[in-house]
Design a protein around this motif. Sequence first.
Motif, short mmCIF file in Angstrom:
data_model
loop_
_atom_site.label_atom_id
_atom_site.label_comp_id
_atom_site.label_asym_id
_atom_site.label_seq_id
_atom_site.Cartn_x
_atom_site.Cartn_y
_atom_site.Cartn_z
N PRO A 30 0.79 -0.88 0.39
CA PRO A 30 -0.25 -0.41 -0.07
C PRO A 30 1.07 1.66 -0.04
CG PRO A 30 -0.24 -1.44 1.59
CD PRO A 30 0.51 -2.12 0.87
N GLU A 31 0.32 2.25 -0.32
CA GLU A 31 1.28 3.30 -0.91
C GLU A 31 1.68 4.32 0.61
OE1 GLU A 31 -0.77 5.83 -3.46
OE2 GLU A 31 0.14 5.18 -5.02
N GLY A 63 -0.07 0.60 -7.10
CA GLY A 63 -0.75 1.22 -6.49
C GLY A 63 -1.03 2.72 -6.59
N THR A 68 -4.70 -1.00 -3.69
CA THR A 68 -2.95 -1.54 -4.49
C THR A 68 -3.55 -2.63 -5.03
OG1 THR A 68 -1.66 -0.70 -2.53
CG2 THR A 68 -0.45 -2.40 -4.05
N ARG A 70 -2.62 -6.73 -5.55
CA ARG A 70 -2.04 -7.66 -5.16
C ARG A 70 -2.07 -9.00 -6.04
NH1 ARG A 70 0.67 -8.07 -0.63
NH2 ARG A 70 1.26 -5.98 -1.19
N LEU A 160 -5.10 0.25 -11.77
CA LEU A 160 -3.57 -0.78 -11.61
C LEU A 160 -3.41 -1.45 -12.95
CD1 LEU A 160 -4.58 -0.17 -7.19
CD2 LEU A 160 -3.96 1.99 -8.67
#
Length: 306
Positions: A30-31, A63, A68, A70, A160
Amino acid sequence: MNAASKFTGFTLGLAAVFGIALAVGATLGPEPTESAHDSNGHDSKGHEAMSESEELPAGLMAGENGYTLRLDTPQTTAAANVPLRFRILNRDGAPVTSYVRSHDKDLHLIVVRRDMAAFQHVHPVLDQAGAWSVPLDLTRAGDYRVFADFTPDGGKNLTLGADLRVAGNYDAQALPAPSTTAQVGEYTVALNGTVTPGQASKVVLSVSRNGKPVTDLQPYLGAYGHLVALRAADLAYLHVHPEGSPGDGVTPAGPGITFYVDAPSTGDYRLFLDFQHEGVVRTAEFTVSVAGPAPIPAAEPAGHGH
């Protein structure tokens, strides 16, 4: 996604695509909630900070805005029916479970091999724990880019990207030459219009079958066509806006489908148009070369006799 949104339809959703950024890996966390810039406008690693007016094209990062993408397994083996599982994580690292429906779906997943010789537009299923899953045709080995196009509840639309490696014999292909027509079985799709970088360019894709215009296209994802555009240099995802919508009393069901394409730079782009006719969704593929605007002639200097 509604018909006036990005298509990221070319959800034709020409998948804003490019610029100075490099594609990012598949498993970024995560950012951070705050950016670390010093008083000289550099980030914590000494790089020059990007100004607020500059934005990366969509799909180049895993992200953005605290969300984000994943992948559960960023590497797999070539096969015809490969399960893909992934999650969209929020700023706290928890899976997102609530989305805003766009173009009839909560999330659109685009999977393309990096040489763009293989393309899929699919719609995964979300479980109660926030995990998405979908089977993919990955019979052709190689490096793939996975794009998740979605709008989290209470947030803005995001695209993303993450990398997926498919082991096996890799038959790399050259980018097809630019063309204004594409053949899909009995169907021919013609592209009319010129894309100019830095502005919304009107492009019309016209569908015919065995030489006869198709005037009874069926809605697909809330429009008569869904367009994805990717920049060949880095697979940046282009924002494409369709014009009109089925049932509005104005938009015809073919043969032409109108899009507004925002190409951020010159270069080659690959376009993928999904359209539905007689209950079957087909994909027409194009390579488009985007050139710069015509130069403005220099004014002649004023002189005697002028």
